[in-house]
Motif scaffolding. Sequence first.
Motif, PDB file in Angstrom:
ATOM      1  N   UNK A   1       0.824  -1.213   0.000  1.00 48.49           N
ATOM      2  CA  UNK A   1       0.000   0.000   0.000  1.00 48.49           C
ATOM      3  C   UNK A   1       0.856   1.260   0.000  1.00 48.49           C
ATOM      4  N   UNK A   2       2.048   1.170   0.593  1.00 40.98           N
ATOM      5  CA  UNK A   2       2.939   2.340   0.580  1.00 40.98           C
ATOM      6  C   UNK A   2       3.256   2.728  -0.861  1.00 40.98           C
ATOM      7  N   UNK A   3       3.515   1.724  -1.698  1.00 42.80           N
ATOM      8  CA  UNK A   3       3.782   1.999  -3.115  1.00 42.80           C
ATOM      9  C   UNK A   3       2.548   2.567  -3.815  1.00 42.80           C
ATOM     10  N   UNK A   4       1.370   2.040  -3.484  1.00 45.52           N
ATOM     11  CA  UNK A   4       0.135   2.526  -4.107  1.00 45.52           C
ATOM     12  C   UNK A   4      -0.152   3.976  -3.709  1.00 45.52           C
ATOM     13  N   UNK A   5       0.145   4.330  -2.470  1.00 47.06           N
ATOM     14  CA  UNK A   5      -0.039   5.711  -2.023  1.00 47.06           C
ATOM     15  C   UNK A   5       0.806   6.659  -2.873  1.00 47.06           C
ATOM     16  N   UNK A   6       2.042   6.264  -3.128  1.00 48.04           N
ATOM     17  CA  UNK A   6       2.931   7.100  -3.943  1.00 48.04           C
ATOM     18  C   UNK A   6       2.382   7.264  -5.360  1.00 48.04           C
ATOM     19  N   UNK A   7       1.884   6.171  -5.929  1.00 48.32           N
ATOM     20  CA  UNK A   7       1.355   6.237  -7.300  1.00 48.32           C
ATOM     21  C   UNK A   7       0.108   7.119  -7.380  1.00 48.32           C
ATOM     22  N   UNK A   8      -0.786   6.980  -6.405  1.00 49.89           N
ATOM     23  CA  UNK A   8      -2.017   7.797  -6.425  1.00 49.89           C
ATOM     24  C   UNK A   8      -1.680   9.270  -6.235  1.00 49.89           C
ATOM     25  N   UNK A   9      -0.711   9.551  -5.370  1.00 47.65           N
ATOM     26  CA  UNK A   9      -0.306  10.942  -5.165  1.00 47.65           C
ATOM     27  C   UNK A   9       0.183  11.559  -6.476  1.00 47.65           C
ATOM     28  N   UNK A  10       0.998  10.834  -7.199  1.00 49.15           N
ATOM     29  CA  UNK A  10       1.510  11.371  -8.473  1.00 49.15           C
ATOM     30  C   UNK A  10       0.400  11.439  -9.525  1.00 49.15           C
ATOM     31  N   UNK A  11      -0.494  10.438  -9.533  1.00 49.21           N
ATOM     32  CA  UNK A  11      -1.601  10.457 -10.492  1.00 49.21           C
ATOM     33  C   UNK A  11      -2.582  11.591 -10.210  1.00 49.21           C
ATOM     34  N   UNK A  12      -2.569  12.125  -8.980  1.00 53.32           N
ATOM     35  CA  UNK A  12      -3.497  13.224  -8.664  1.00 53.32           C
ATOM     36  C   UNK A  12      -3.239  14.440  -9.548  1.00 53.32           C
ATOM     37  N   UNK A  13      -2.024  14.534 -10.109  1.00 57.12           N
ATOM     38  CA  UNK A  13      -1.728  15.665 -10.995  1.00 57.12           C
ATOM     39  C   UNK A  13      -2.536  15.591 -12.287  1.00 57.12           C
ATOM     40  N   UNK A  14      -3.081  14.384 -12.599  1.00 60.66           N
ATOM     41  CA  UNK A  14      -3.841  14.228 -13.852  1.00 60.66           C
ATOM     42  C   UNK A  14      -5.176  14.958 -13.823  1.00 60.66           C
ATOM     43  N   UNK A  15      -5.702  15.268 -12.629  1.00 63.33           N
ATOM     44  CA  UNK A  15      -7.015  15.923 -12.583  1.00 63.33           C
ATOM     45  C   UNK A  15      -6.955  17.352 -13.111  1.00 63.33           C
TER      46      UNK A  15
ATOM     47  N   UNK B   1      -7.775  22.950  -9.864  1.00 62.31           N
ATOM     48  CA  UNK B   1      -6.565  23.740  -9.574  1.00 62.31           C
ATOM     49  C   UNK B   1      -5.665  23.078  -8.525  1.00 62.31           C
ATOM     50  N   UNK B   2      -5.179  21.886  -8.844  1.00 61.44           N
ATOM     51  CA  UNK B   2      -4.287  21.205  -7.916  1.00 61.44           C
ATOM     52  C   UNK B   2      -2.852  21.726  -8.094  1.00 61.44           C
ATOM     53  N   UNK B   3      -1.920  21.089  -7.457  1.00 61.70           N
ATOM     54  CA  UNK B   3      -0.553  21.609  -7.385  1.00 61.70           C
ATOM     55  C   UNK B   3       0.072  21.860  -8.765  1.00 61.70           C
ATOM     56  N   UNK B   4      -0.028  20.899  -9.665  1.00 60.18           N
ATOM     57  CA  UNK B   4       0.596  21.056 -10.988  1.00 60.18           C
ATOM     58  C   UNK B   4      -0.089  22.141 -11.813  1.00 60.18           C
ATOM     59  N   UNK B   5      -1.416  22.236 -11.656  1.00 54.18           N
ATOM     60  CA  UNK B   5      -2.165  23.267 -12.394  1.00 54.18           C
ATOM     61  C   UNK B   5      -1.703  24.661 -11.965  1.00 54.18           C
ATOM     62  N   UNK B   6      -1.555  24.852 -10.658  1.00 56.15           N
ATOM     63  CA  UNK B   6      -1.129  26.150 -10.155  1.00 56.15           C
ATOM     64  C   UNK B   6       0.338  26.412 -10.522  1.00 56.15           C
ATOM     65  N   UNK B   7       1.158  25.351 -10.565  1.00 55.22           N
ATOM     66  CA  UNK B   7       2.542  25.525 -10.993  1.00 55.22           C
ATOM     67  C   UNK B   7       2.598  25.951 -12.460  1.00 55.22           C
ATOM     68  N   UNK B   8       1.685  25.406 -13.243  1.00 53.27           N
ATOM     69  CA  UNK B   8       1.619  25.783 -14.653  1.00 53.27           C
ATOM     70  C   UNK B   8       1.221  27.254 -14.802  1.00 53.27           C
ATOM     71  N   UNK B   9       0.217  27.677 -14.017  1.00 56.41           N
ATOM     72  CA  UNK B   9      -0.183  29.088 -14.029  1.00 56.41           C
ATOM     73  C   UNK B   9       1.010  29.975 -13.653  1.00 56.41           C
ATOM     74  N   UNK B  10       1.701  29.585 -12.571  1.00 59.25           N
ATOM     75  CA  UNK B  10       2.814  30.396 -12.067  1.00 59.25           C
ATOM     76  C   UNK B  10       3.932  30.470 -13.101  1.00 59.25           C
TER      77      UNK B  10
ATOM     78  N   UNK C   1       9.275  19.714  -5.098  1.00 54.69           N
ATOM     79  CA  UNK C   1       9.638  19.627  -3.668  1.00 54.69           C
ATOM     80  C   UNK C   1       8.429  19.258  -2.817  1.00 54.69           C
ATOM     81  N   UNK C   2       7.264  19.838  -3.148  1.00 58.44           N
ATOM     82  CA  UNK C   2       6.050  19.497  -2.417  1.00 58.44           C
ATOM     83  C   UNK C   2       5.705  18.016  -2.578  1.00 58.44           C
ATOM     84  N   UNK C   3       5.812  17.506  -3.812  1.00 57.82           N
ATOM     85  CA  UNK C   3       5.501  16.086  -4.058  1.00 57.82           C
ATOM     86  C   UNK C   3       6.453  15.183  -3.274  1.00 57.82           C
TER      87      UNK C   3
END
Length: 213
Positions: free
Chosen positions: A144-158, A164-173, A189-191
């Motif tokens: 599950x530790x590995x799955x948590x890491x994968x879901x966290x990174x996949x969250x950028x796909x939304x 307006x998640x982390x990657x979206x705001x980074x793109x705006x910035x 660094x946040x990820x």
Amino acid sequence: MTPFFTMLQFLLPGLGVTVSVTLIALGLGGCIGALMAVFRVYGNPVVKGLAVSYSIVVRAVPVVVIIFILFFVISAFIDLSPFMSGAIALGFASGAYQTEIFRGAILSVPRGQMTAARGIGMSRAKAIRCIILPQAFRVSIPSLINEVTLVLKDSSLVFVIGVPELMRRAQYASASTMEPLLAFGTAACFYILLTLTLSKLLEAVEKRFAVQF
């Protein structure tokens, strides 16, 4: 105020959205995964077939396709915000992977545990709930530790549906400041920080429930 701290302030709201999407997806995926794993191991042929089909089909489809289907098709019938569409889609996808994690963990529990539980008068459902699943959960934590890491990174796909998640705001910035290294470097660094934090939390849970010999 330095550009770095200005960037931090701009990205922090996106960090909250990323964490929320990840936690909802992991919770939903955990519920689906545990249920489907039980169906795969103990279900009748029909239920087992449905669980196998879900696991195979969902793992074969890119996560972003599931996000688009939920946002553009399902949300036409059910009122879902982009945030909930993305979180549910990620949870649905994660559930397929967690199905396999929990299935392997359930199969690792000795068959004698079920026999003993039935021998003292437990129903099959109660034996699964009270005897098998707690042991299986403990075994599944490293995976599950590995799955948590994968879901966290996949969250950028939304971000593809405007969340307006982390990657979206980074793109705006990046677009507004012309400082892509600063924007995406800060997001990275946040990820890394989130991944380390969640991994340490699950490792603490693993130690808490470890069997002491």
